[in-house]
Design an enzyme around this catalytic site. Sequence first.
Site, PDB file in Angstrom:
ATOM      1  N   ASP A   6       0.822  -1.200   0.000  1.00 45.93           N
ATOM      2  CA  ASP A   6       0.000   0.000   0.000  1.00 45.93           C
ATOM      3  C   ASP A   6       0.860   1.255   0.000  1.00 45.93           C
ATOM      4  O   ASP A   6       1.559   1.536   0.970  1.00 45.93           O
ATOM      5  CB  ASP A   6      -0.906  -0.002   1.227  1.00 45.93           C
ATOM      6  CG  ASP A   6      -1.968   1.079   1.179  1.00 45.93           C
ATOM      7  OD1 ASP A   6      -2.083   1.754   0.144  1.00 45.93           O
ATOM      8  OD2 ASP A   6      -2.681   1.243   2.177  1.00 45.93           O
ATOM      9  N   ASP A  23      -2.033   5.680  -5.497  1.00 48.36           N
ATOM     10  CA  ASP A  23      -2.318   4.757  -4.403  1.00 48.36           C
ATOM     11  C   ASP A  23      -2.510   3.326  -4.880  1.00 48.36           C
ATOM     12  O   ASP A  23      -3.513   3.007  -5.513  1.00 48.36           O
ATOM     13  CB  ASP A  23      -3.576   5.253  -3.689  1.00 48.36           C
ATOM     14  CG  ASP A  23      -4.025   4.319  -2.592  1.00 48.36           C
ATOM     15  OD1 ASP A  23      -3.221   3.488  -2.150  1.00 48.36           O
ATOM     16  OD2 ASP A  23      -5.185   4.431  -2.175  1.00 48.36           O
TER      17      ASP A  23
END
Length: 493
Positions: A116, A351
């Site tokens: 992430d 992201d």
Amino acid sequence: MPFSRSRTIYSFAAVLALSSVSRGTPTTTTTTITRHVSSIAPRTPSSPLPAADFSVPITASAPRSKAKKSLLRALRESQAAQAGSNFTTVLAGSDFDEEYLTNVKFGEQDFMLIVDTGSSDTWAPQVGYACFNLDNKPVAQSQCAFGSAGFNSSASTTFTVDPGTNFNIEYADGEFLSGTVGFETVTVGGLAVKQQEIGVVDKAAWDGDGFNSGLIGFASPNLTFVFNGTNPDDDDTQIPYNPFFYSAVQQGLVSHPFLSVALDRGSFAAENSSDLDQNLGFISFGGIAPVGVISSTAVTVPIQGYDAATFTPKNGSTGVTYFYYSVDVELMSFTGNHEIFGTTNTDIILDSGTTLDYVPTDVADAFAAAFDPPAVKDDDFGVYTVVCTATVPEFTVTIGGVTFTVDPADNLFPLGIQDDDGNELCASGTFDGGPSTGAEGNVFILGDTFLHNVVATFNIETDEITLTQRAPYTSGSSDVKRRAPSSVRRRSV
């Protein structure tokens, strides 16, 4: 939105809570974000960017569960592998490739963790953890669906507890975790960071996939969620720390302060069966990920910072705080010259923890209408749905004066359901992130839909991002064309 979830911290309410060194459960406080165009000019990146010291490829199998098909579930089992130079790690895809996983060692214990770039903490559940639902009611551990029994900290000879602290985080989709904090040797693809601070979760409300056992975050230290004191209910002082890659750079373990991510899209075949999806990309440390690129389509731009007092976007060396890997986007357009997105909107977060691209409402609606036949917003699914045989317009994103192309395949992926006429339904990889002007708290994201098409290389010392267009590629499985992107996951902190 059941199908648009993120494990990335994108809520500015949470950021504001951090800014005032207070956090419990993030409130509904909102902040108006005005667009900031950097005074630092984009530039042509170093040519070429150095090869990574460590690269770990992403590989996954995807067994399908009929019971979970309506929820866009698909499980991936990662196979760690070396590829190219030492510090590159393979990423595995789970949940219809909506999450990218890689093997991470805590001491000598192995876990598959979500990769992430939109959050910063590294954590796994402690053996014997308590599982809760999102209403904070205790449930069986099986409902958290972690991929392992958890981390046995007492069995690790390299783990030490950080006394007087606690780990406490809540993601944008309502998942939350809390527990103790400790220091451990954390290893990813041969890159071993000693005394890395980690969260060891003893209370979890987590919607797992049966394979991941937590998360490894790569964003700024300012997005870490360790607090003073041992009671998460009384948290009032945040204690920022260096995430994994920041620690690696500080310890001199890589030649260059570059973190590079190349995410591959999955295939229709693997998303609709239990076939193996090989080589779903790389995460690389110290240089650029080892995939084919179009070097003439590349640009280096500043990461957008925020004013430490007002939290309006700001660049420069004074009073600037960094949270996300965010950039200025000058233009979004697609087939038919529908140029929608100009210079009056917020910065955009890059992201890997968010499946879709979340763009302003006017862009998302116009793009959906440009499908042939048009895609239609489905509030039940939380996506724009369309028949899988639809013609998809090509989407482009201009950053730093360079235009990057999103393959139409990344805006069409199977839902595993049919319409009333028996046609297979797909969803668009581009979704409504809210109004672009006059909105409070809207944060836009370029997630996996966009990232499938570029190599994103983050320089954590100069606070810059180099984006390079990827060369056209085929499925990691040699016999399957890569036609579909990852599914929708939006777990943001």
